[in-house]
Design a protein around this motif. Structure first.
Motif, PDB file in Angstrom:
ATOM      1  N   GLU A  38       0.165   4.342  -2.605  1.00  0.00           N
ATOM      2  CA  GLU A  38      -0.077   5.967  -2.161  1.00  0.00           C
ATOM      3  C   GLU A  38       0.879   6.600  -2.756  1.00  0.00           C
ATOM      4  O   GLU A  38       0.961   7.836  -2.528  1.00  0.00           O
ATOM      5  N   GLN A  53       0.172   7.677  -5.524  1.00  0.00           N
ATOM      6  CA  GLN A  53      -0.448   8.719  -6.022  1.00  0.00           C
ATOM      7  C   GLN A  53      -0.581  10.280  -5.298  1.00  0.00           C
ATOM      8  O   GLN A  53      -1.262  11.780  -5.979  1.00  0.00           O
ATOM      9  N   GLU A  54       0.583  10.720  -4.309  1.00  0.00           N
ATOM     10  CA  GLU A  54       0.347  11.339  -3.524  1.00  0.00           C
ATOM     11  C   GLU A  54       1.156  12.223  -4.397  1.00  0.00           C
ATOM     12  O   GLU A  54       0.531  13.045  -4.433  1.00  0.00           O
ATOM     13  N   GLN A  63       0.744  -1.381  -0.051  1.00  0.00           N
ATOM     14  CA  GLN A  63       0.082  -0.029   0.153  1.00  0.00           C
ATOM     15  C   GLN A  63       1.077   1.399   0.180  1.00  0.00           C
ATOM     16  O   GLN A  63       0.545   2.373  -0.936  1.00  0.00           O
ATOM     17  N   SER A  64       1.988   1.177   0.085  1.00  0.00           N
ATOM     18  CA  SER A  64       2.751   2.508   0.571  1.00  0.00           C
ATOM     19  C   SER A  64       3.261   2.926  -0.760  1.00  0.00           C
ATOM     20  O   SER A  64       3.630   3.612  -0.764  1.00  0.00           O
ATOM     21  N   GLU A  70      -1.393  13.721  -6.784  1.00  0.00           N
ATOM     22  CA  GLU A  70      -2.261  14.379  -6.501  1.00  0.00           C
ATOM     23  C   GLU A  70      -1.513  15.798  -5.889  1.00  0.00           C
ATOM     24  O   GLU A  70      -1.965  16.955  -5.554  1.00  0.00           O
TER      25      GLU A  70
END
Length: 431
Positions: A51, A54-55, A47-48, A58
C-alpha cells in the motif's frame, strides 16, 4: 532502533496474525498450500508495504529534489523521510544512508570508488581509499559472489592482492588464520555478517578488532542479518555496510549502502550526472556531499518509501523477537534433517546459534531434483550454489538445497518441509 514489544520470541498466535498481513502466503502452488521457505533469497511483502508504494503513485508521484511545485515537495519529503526510517532501522544517521539498486550495487559502488581513488588527479581526502600493488584486500571463503567478485575486479584494476580467511569443517571462520591473513598490507576487510549458505553468524567484533589493529577499512555484507536480527552499525563499528530491501519485506530494485559520514564525503563518486553536482562547467564539475553525490539521476522513490514501510513493520514487530523466533525454527529444521538418512548438513551443528536457514545435500539426488520434488508439494526452497561457488567447492559440492524461514514461517510449515525431504530418496529410488 525503536522496538515496541517484549523481546521474547513471537508465539504461534502472533505468527498466525502476522501471516494475515501477507497476501501471497494464502496462494496455492500446484494445487497445494504454499510453504514458502525461500525468504533468504526474497521475502514476501506485507500489505502495508504494498500500500505504501501504491499510495505514492496515487497521491505523490513526482521527481524529487528537482521541482518547486507542491507535488515535488511532497515527494521529496516522503523520500527523505524514508531515508531517515531506514537509517533508524540500522542505527545510522540519515546522511549516512545511500540508496542503491540492491546490496550488490552498493558493494560495486565501493569497489569502483576505491578504484577511482587509485587513479588520476583525485582530491587529497580521497587518497585514503587508494589501493595499489603493495596492498591487500581480505575477504572470506564464505562470501556471496556479490562480496567477492567486485573486490577481485578492484584487485585486477589496481594490482592489489586478494586474500581470504578460510572456513573450517564446522562452517565457521578460522579465526587463527584470520589473525595471520589480516596484516600490515590489508587495506580493506570485507565479510558477511551471516552466511547465506551456512547460516553462520560471524564474530563481527573480533574481525573488526583485527582490522582496526592494522588500520584497514571494514565492509559488512548485512543482507542476511538486517532482515533477521537487531543491527546497529555504530555499535558494530563497521565503516560500510550494505543490505537489500527485497530480503527484508520490501520491494525489489532498492537497497542501501551505509557509510560513516566522514568517509562517504571523502569517497570519490562513481555514477555521475544530474542531481549529484554543485557546479558544472564545460571543463570540470563539483560534487555534492553524501549521500546525494552517489545518487545520480532519477531515484527509486516509490521503492525507497516501500522499503521504509518494511523497516517500520519489522521495528514494530521487534527485531529481538523475530531473531528469537527464527532461532527456534532453525533448530527445528536442523534437528529434523539430522534424523533423516542420507542428509548432509552444512554449517554449525544443532545447538549453536545460527540464522534460520539450512543448506543440505541429499545423497544420490541432485539439488535441482530435490527442489522440483518439493515444489510439486507446494514447498518453495532454493537450489544451486547460492552465489557461493568457492564455499561449495570447499565442501566438495556443486549445489545444495536451502530452506530459509522468516517471521511468518510456522512450525507446521517446517514439519511439512521435513516430511517432504524424507520422501526424496525413496521417490528417486535411492537406497
Amino acid at each position: 532502533m525503536a522496538e515496541s514489544r517484549d523481546p521474547s520470541a513471537l508465539d504461534r498466535t502472533e505468527v498466525l496474525r502476522i501471516r494475515n498481513d501477507f497476501p501471497l502466503l494464502a496462494h496455492l502452488v500446484n494445487g497445494k498450500t504454499l510453504v514458502y521457505l525461500d525468504s533468504g533469497a526474497t521475502s514476501q511483502n506485507p500489505q502495508s508495504v504494498l500500500e505504501a508504494e501504491q499510495e505514492f503513485y496515487e497521491q505523490r508521484n513526482s521527481a524529487v529534489h528537482r521541482g518547486a511545485h507542491t507535488l515535488a515537495a511532497h515527494a521529496t519529503v516522503a523520500f527523505e523521510d524514508a531515508r531517515a526510517t531506514v537509517a533508524q532501522f540500522v542505527g545510522a544517521r540519515e546522511e549516512e544512508i545511500v540508496w542503491t539498486a540492491n546490496a550488490t550495487a552498493g558493494l560495486n559502488l565501493l569497489a569502483y570508488a576505491f578504484s577511482n581513488a587509485s587513479i588520476g588527479d583525485v582530491p587529497a581526502e580521497s587518497r585514503r581509499f587508494a589501493v595499489g600493488p603493495c596492498d591487500e584486500i581480505v575477504v572470506t571463503e564464505m562470501e556471496h559472489h556479490a562480496n567477492l567478485v567486485p573486490w577481485q575486479e578492484l584487485c585486477r584494476r589496481t594490482g592489489a592482492a586478494l586474500r581470504y580467511i578460510p572456513v573450517t569443517d564446522a562452517g565457521t571462520l578460522d579465526l587463527d588464520e584470520a589473525a595471520r591473513v589480516i596484516g600490515p598490507k590489508t587495506r580493506v576487510l570485507a565479510f558477511t555478517h551471516v552466511s547465506n549458505v551456512l547460516g553462520t553468524i560471524n564474530p563481527v567484533a573480533h574481525l573488526v578488532g583485527l582490522a582496526r589493529a592494522v588500520g584497514a577499512l571494514v565492509v559488512l555484507d548485512a543482507c542476511q542479518s538486517a532482515p533477521h536480527l537487531p543491527l546497529d552499525v555504530k555499535a558494530l563499528d563497521v565503516d560500510f555496510a550494505v543490505f537489500s530491501g527485497h530480503k527484508m519485506l520490501g520491494p525489489t530494485g532498492i537497497g542501501a549502502l551505509y557509510g560513516r559520514q566522514e568517509l562517504l564525503d571523502a569517497l570519490p563518486p562513481v555514477t555521475t550526472g544530474g542531481s549529484m553536482i554543485t557546479t558544472v562547467t564545460m571543463e570540470r564539475s563539483g560534487y555534492l556531499p553524501a549521500p546525494q553525490r552517489f545518487e545520480a539521476g532519477t531515484q527509486p522513490v516509490s521503492q525507497a518509501i516501500a522499503m521504509a514501510a518494511a523497516a517500520r513493520y519489522l521495528m514494530e514487530t521487534g527485531m529481538e523477537r523475530i531473531h528469537a523466533r527464527e532461532g527456534v525454527l532453525a533448530q527445528r529444521m536442523l534437528e529434523g534433517l539430522r534424523e533423516l538418512p542420507g542428509i548432509r548438513l552444512l554449517g554449525p551443528a544443532p545447538g549453536v546459534e545460527r540464522a534460520a536457514l539450512v543448506a543440505f545435500d541429499v545423497d544420490g539426488v541432485h539439488a535441482h531434483d530435490v527442489g522440483q520434488y518439493l515444489d510439486a508439494q507446494g514447498i518453495a526452497v532454493r537450489v544451486g550454489h547460492h552465489c557461493a561457488q568457492p564455499l561449495h567447492r570447499r565442501f566438495g559440492l556443486t549445489a545444495t538445497t536451502r530452506a530459509s524461514a522468516y517471521l511468518y514461517t510456522t512450525e507446521d510449515e517446517v514439519d511439512a518441509f521435513l516430511q517432504g525431504v524424507a520422501g526424496v530418496r525413496g521417490f528417486f529410488g535411492v537406497k
